[in-house]
Write a protein that holds these residues in place. Structure first.
Motif, PDB file in Angstrom:
ATOM      1  N   SER A 164      34.582  44.494  14.225  1.00 41.69           N
ATOM      2  CA  SER A 164      34.945  43.146  14.640  1.00 41.69           C
ATOM      3  C   SER A 164      35.171  42.203  13.465  1.00 41.69           C
ATOM      4  O   SER A 164      34.342  42.109  12.557  1.00 41.69           O
ATOM      5  N   ALA A 165      36.312  41.489  13.516  1.00 39.85           N
ATOM      6  CA  ALA A 165      36.579  40.416  12.558  1.00 39.85           C
ATOM      7  C   ALA A 165      36.198  39.055  13.137  1.00 39.85           C
ATOM      8  O   ALA A 165      36.405  38.035  12.489  1.00 39.85           O
ATOM      9  N   ARG A 166      35.649  39.054  14.325  1.00 39.48           N
ATOM     10  CA  ARG A 166      35.184  37.800  14.936  1.00 39.48           C
ATOM     11  C   ARG A 166      33.789  37.496  14.385  1.00 39.48           C
ATOM     12  O   ARG A 166      32.864  38.276  14.559  1.00 39.48           O
ATOM     13  N   HIS A 167      33.651  36.327  13.755  1.00 38.69           N
ATOM     14  CA  HIS A 167      32.392  35.966  13.113  1.00 38.69           C
ATOM     15  C   HIS A 167      31.714  34.811  13.832  1.00 38.69           C
ATOM     16  O   HIS A 167      31.031  33.996  13.229  1.00 38.69           O
ATOM     17  N   TYR A 168      31.914  34.743  15.149  1.00 37.87           N
ATOM     18  CA  TYR A 168      31.410  33.621  15.925  1.00 37.87           C
ATOM     19  C   TYR A 168      30.091  33.998  16.601  1.00 37.87           C
ATOM     20  O   TYR A 168      30.004  35.002  17.323  1.00 37.87           O
ATOM     21  N   GLN A 169      29.072  33.188  16.401  1.00 39.51           N
ATOM     22  CA  GLN A 169      27.753  33.497  16.936  1.00 39.51           C
ATOM     23  C   GLN A 169      27.749  33.596  18.457  1.00 39.51           C
ATOM     24  O   GLN A 169      26.997  34.379  19.040  1.00 39.51           O
ATOM     25  N   THR A 170      28.595  32.812  19.102  1.00 40.35           N
ATOM     26  CA  THR A 170      28.610  32.810  20.563  1.00 40.35           C
ATOM     27  C   THR A 170      29.076  34.139  21.149  1.00 40.35           C
ATOM     28  O   THR A 170      28.851  34.412  22.330  1.00 40.35           O
ATOM     29  N   ASP A 171      29.740  34.981  20.346  1.00 41.87           N
ATOM     30  CA  ASP A 171      30.202  36.271  20.854  1.00 41.87           C
ATOM     31  C   ASP A 171      29.056  37.210  21.201  1.00 41.87           C
ATOM     32  O   ASP A 171      29.252  38.181  21.944  1.00 41.87           O
ATOM     33  N   GLN A 172      27.868  36.940  20.664  1.00 39.53           N
ATOM     34  CA  GLN A 172      26.738  37.823  20.958  1.00 39.53           C
ATOM     35  C   GLN A 172      26.497  37.909  22.461  1.00 39.53           C
ATOM     36  O   GLN A 172      26.133  38.969  22.986  1.00 39.53           O
ATOM     37  N   ALA A 173      26.704  36.795  23.158  1.00 43.42           N
ATOM     38  CA  ALA A 173      26.517  36.808  24.614  1.00 43.42           C
ATOM     39  C   ALA A 173      27.487  37.764  25.290  1.00 43.42           C
ATOM     40  O   ALA A 173      27.141  38.420  26.283  1.00 43.42           O
ATOM     41  N   LEU A 174      28.712  37.860  24.740  1.00 40.13           N
ATOM     42  CA  LEU A 174      29.683  38.811  25.286  1.00 40.13           C
ATOM     43  C   LEU A 174      29.154  40.234  25.213  1.00 40.13           C
ATOM     44  O   LEU A 174      29.203  40.997  26.187  1.00 40.13           O
ATOM     45  N   TYR A 175      28.636  40.595  24.043  1.00 39.30           N
ATOM     46  CA  TYR A 175      28.168  41.958  23.827  1.00 39.30           C
ATOM     47  C   TYR A 175      26.926  42.245  24.667  1.00 39.30           C
ATOM     48  O   TYR A 175      26.795  43.325  25.261  1.00 39.30           O
ATOM     49  N   ASP A 176      26.020  41.289  24.731  1.00 36.95           N
ATOM     50  CA  ASP A 176      24.800  41.465  25.526  1.00 36.95           C
ATOM     51  C   ASP A 176      25.127  41.680  26.997  1.00 36.95           C
ATOM     52  O   ASP A 176      24.547  42.551  27.661  1.00 36.95           O
ATOM     53  N   ASN A 177      26.043  40.873  27.504  1.00 40.14           N
ATOM     54  CA  ASN A 177      26.368  40.976  28.929  1.00 40.14           C
ATOM     55  C   ASN A 177      27.127  42.256  29.250  1.00 40.14           C
ATOM     56  O   ASN A 177      26.958  42.830  30.328  1.00 40.14           O
ATOM     57  N   PHE A 178      27.961  42.703  28.325  1.00 41.93           N
ATOM     58  CA  PHE A 178      28.653  43.982  28.544  1.00 41.93           C
ATOM     59  C   PHE A 178      27.640  45.115  28.632  1.00 41.93           C
ATOM     60  O   PHE A 178      27.719  45.968  29.528  1.00 41.93           O
ATOM     61  N   THR A 179      26.679  45.130  27.723  1.00 43.10           N
ATOM     62  CA  THR A 179      25.653  46.175  27.752  1.00 43.10           C
ATOM     63  C   THR A 179      24.818  46.090  29.026  1.00 43.10           C
ATOM     64  O   THR A 179      24.498  47.112  29.644  1.00 43.10           O
ATOM     65  N   LYS A 180      24.477  44.881  29.425  1.00 37.55           N
ATOM     66  CA  LYS A 180      23.666  44.692  30.622  1.00 37.55           C
ATOM     67  C   LYS A 180      24.377  45.208  31.872  1.00 37.55           C
ATOM     68  O   LYS A 180      23.765  45.823  32.753  1.00 37.55           O
ATOM     69  N   SER A 181      25.695  44.990  31.946  1.00 36.24           N
ATOM     70  CA  SER A 181      26.436  45.366  33.145  1.00 36.24           C
ATOM     71  C   SER A 181      26.874  46.830  33.152  1.00 36.24           C
ATOM     72  O   SER A 181      27.098  47.400  34.223  1.00 36.24           O
ATOM     73  N   THR A 182      26.979  47.452  31.971  1.00 32.80           N
ATOM     74  CA  THR A 182      27.484  48.827  31.906  1.00 32.80           C
ATOM     75  C   THR A 182      26.477  49.841  31.385  1.00 32.80           C
ATOM     76  O   THR A 182      26.661  51.038  31.579  1.00 32.80           O
ATOM     77  N   GLY A 183      25.445  49.366  30.674  1.00 39.17           N
ATOM     78  CA  GLY A 183      24.502  50.279  30.031  1.00 39.17           C
ATOM     79  C   GLY A 183      25.024  50.851  28.734  1.00 39.17           C
ATOM     80  O   GLY A 183      24.368  51.687  28.110  1.00 39.17           O
ATOM     81  N   ILE A 184      26.212  50.416  28.306  1.00 46.68           N
ATOM     82  CA  ILE A 184      26.817  50.930  27.075  1.00 46.68           C
ATOM     83  C   ILE A 184      26.324  50.111  25.888  1.00 46.68           C
ATOM     84  O   ILE A 184      26.528  48.905  25.824  1.00 46.68           O
ATOM     85  N   ARG A 185      25.663  50.763  24.969  1.00 46.26           N
ATOM     86  CA  ARG A 185      25.120  50.098  23.782  1.00 46.26           C
ATOM     87  C   ARG A 185      26.227  49.885  22.756  1.00 46.26           C
ATOM     88  O   ARG A 185      27.079  50.753  22.548  1.00 46.26           O
ATOM     89  N   ILE A 186      26.208  48.733  22.091  1.00 46.29           N
ATOM     90  CA  ILE A 186      27.235  48.418  21.099  1.00 46.29           C
ATOM     91  C   ILE A 186      26.664  48.508  19.695  1.00 46.29           C
ATOM     92  O   ILE A 186      25.666  47.871  19.368  1.00 46.29           O
ATOM     93  N   ASN A 187      27.325  49.305  18.864  1.00 44.29           N
ATOM     94  CA  ASN A 187      27.079  49.312  17.418  1.00 44.29           C
ATOM     95  C   ASN A 187      28.222  48.531  16.769  1.00 44.29           C
ATOM     96  O   ASN A 187      29.381  48.833  17.017  1.00 44.29           O
ATOM     97  N   ARG A 188      27.893  47.566  15.945  1.00 49.66           N
ATOM     98  CA  ARG A 188      28.930  46.680  15.441  1.00 49.66           C
ATOM     99  C   ARG A 188      29.020  46.687  13.919  1.00 49.66           C
ATOM    100  O   ARG A 188      28.004  46.619  13.230  1.00 49.66           O
ATOM    101  N   VAL A 189      30.251  46.711  13.421  1.00 51.58           N
ATOM    102  CA  VAL A 189      30.557  46.541  12.011  1.00 51.58           C
ATOM    103  C   VAL A 189      31.346  45.249  11.871  1.00 51.58           C
ATOM    104  O   VAL A 189      32.377  45.075  12.510  1.00 51.58           O
ATOM    105  N   ASP A 190      30.883  44.328  11.066  1.00 51.06           N
ATOM    106  CA  ASP A 190      31.535  43.032  10.870  1.00 51.06           C
ATOM    107  C   ASP A 190      32.223  42.969   9.519  1.00 51.06           C
ATOM    108  O   ASP A 190      31.645  43.351   8.501  1.00 51.06           O
ATOM    109  N   SER A 191      33.444  42.466   9.520  1.00 48.05           N
ATOM    110  CA  SER A 191      34.174  42.215   8.279  1.00 48.05           C
ATOM    111  C   SER A 191      35.323  41.286   8.622  1.00 48.05           C
ATOM    112  O   SER A 191      35.456  40.861   9.781  1.00 48.05           O
TER     113      SER A 191
END
Length: 357
Positions: A43-70
């Motif tokens: 991800s090139a998105r460096h916005y703190q608010t995006d964390q909610a996106l990832y949390d909710n995706f995991t909560k709804s699907t059970g798919i864990r996210i590993n993230r690389v930022d640059s």
């Protein structure tokens, strides 16, 4: 949720390791097994608010996210270096030209998704050549003009073209012309006006500069407010951030600055995107497509707009952002962003020719 982040320091160490200057690094904790219930996100998105996106995706699907930022360039370079061994599943970039380049370089794979095709307008995703689109826009930002209300007449900054008018001699400020935000804007203008007119426009911008290009969009807004400049360009979400800020100094800046959505009487204000793609060698393709479809959901679209002051790409999504409400509705250009990306090489040549840094 466990999130794996690679810091810039680790990336530098990895580069040294490849050169043989340090011992090899431990294996990166990104899963490459197709059966794992995970998603490897670059991800090139460096916005703190995006964390909610990832949390909710995991909560709804059970798919864990590993993230690389640059940043965009760093992620594209990393994908090229990793080649077929890359563990990346999804790539998120914040500029149409970068997405186009990744497509041209063969870093993505086509996706056929009725959900994405229905919800994302055609001009905000890659053209489908029969196998699906290579990338999709999930949020937009407008390239607006900000002007000092005391020193510049509002009527003189209604269009991008007017920024090159001699009336603004010594009053125009900008970040680097080679920054992706400006490359994409100029690439769009080239499509609207043609190369010759665009070159003349750039010459006018150079002649009108109050100083050499420097800083980011927020710096341009503050320079306009201080009187160092009379007018500048900014992405809309930087303006909205200052409007929503609780800091008195930020509110003071916005009291002095006016905001224009340019070219409302012609082709409309330039629109850029933040978007995503499934990596060419994604080991978890099914999870990757699910994630892209989630980013087009009403919930995720709301996070883009309400959390990070971007505009939703899905028509009709209800937003709750007082700054975007205050800025009001506007006419955006409707131009295939793949065309904009394809123009950026020519744009760079023009920048060099006219001497715009």
């Amino acid at each position: 949720m466990r999130i794996t982040r690679l810091t810039s320091a680790m990336n530098r160490l990895a580069g040294l390791a490849r050169l043989g200057l340090i011992a090899a690094l431990p294996a990166v904790t990104l899963s490459g097994h197709a059966q794992d219930n995970v998603l490897n996100l670059y991800s090139a998105r460096h916005y703190q608010t995006d964390q909610a996106l990832y949390d909710n995706f995991t909560k709804s699907t059970g798919i864990r996210i590993n993230r690389v930022d640059s940043d965009d360039a760093g992620l594209v370079a990393r994908l090229r270096s990793e080649g077929s061994a890359s563990p990346a599943d999804v790539i998120l970039l914040v500029d149409a030209a970068r997405l186009w380049r990744g497509d041209v370089d063969g870093l993505f794979q086509p996706v056929r998704s009725p959900v994405l095709e229905k919800r994302i307008p055609a001009h905000l995703r890659d053209k489908d050549e029969g196998k699906g689109s290579q990338w999709f826009g999930f949020s937009t930002r407008a390239r607006v003009i900000v002007y000092n209300k005391q020193t510049v007449n509002k009527a003189d900054v209604q269009t991008y073209e007017q920024l090159a008018d001699p009336k603004l001699k010594g009053k125009f400020c900008s970040r680097s012309g080679a920054h992706p935000y400006n490359l994409s804007l100029i690439g769009a203008l080239m499509e609207h006006m043609g190369p010759a007119a665009t070159e003349n426009w750039l010459k006018g911008l150079v002649a009108n500069q109050a100083r050499d290009p420097k800083g980011g969009d927020t710096d341009q807004i503050k320079a306009v407010a201080s009187g160092e400049c009379g007018a500048a360009l900014s992405n809309s979400y930087y303006v909205a951030r200052l409007m929503r800020s609780s800091k008195p100094e930020d509110r003071a800046v916005m009291e002095k600055v006016g905001v224009i959505f340019p070219n409302q009487q012609s082709w409309g204000t330039h629109i850029n995107i933040a978007g995503g793609a499934v990596a060419r060698n994604a080991p978890h393709r099914e999870a990757a497509v699910k994630f892209l479809e989630y980013l087009a959901s009403d919930e995720a679209q709301g996070y883009f707009a309400n959390g990070n002051n971007e505009y939703a790409v899905v028509p009709g999504v209800k937003l709750q952002n007082p700054a975007l409400d205050a800025l009001g509705s506007f006419k955006g250009e409707v131009i295939p962003l793949a065309v904009v990306g394809a123009n950026t090489g020519k744009v760079q040549q023009l920048l060099d020719k006219v001497g715009m840094k």
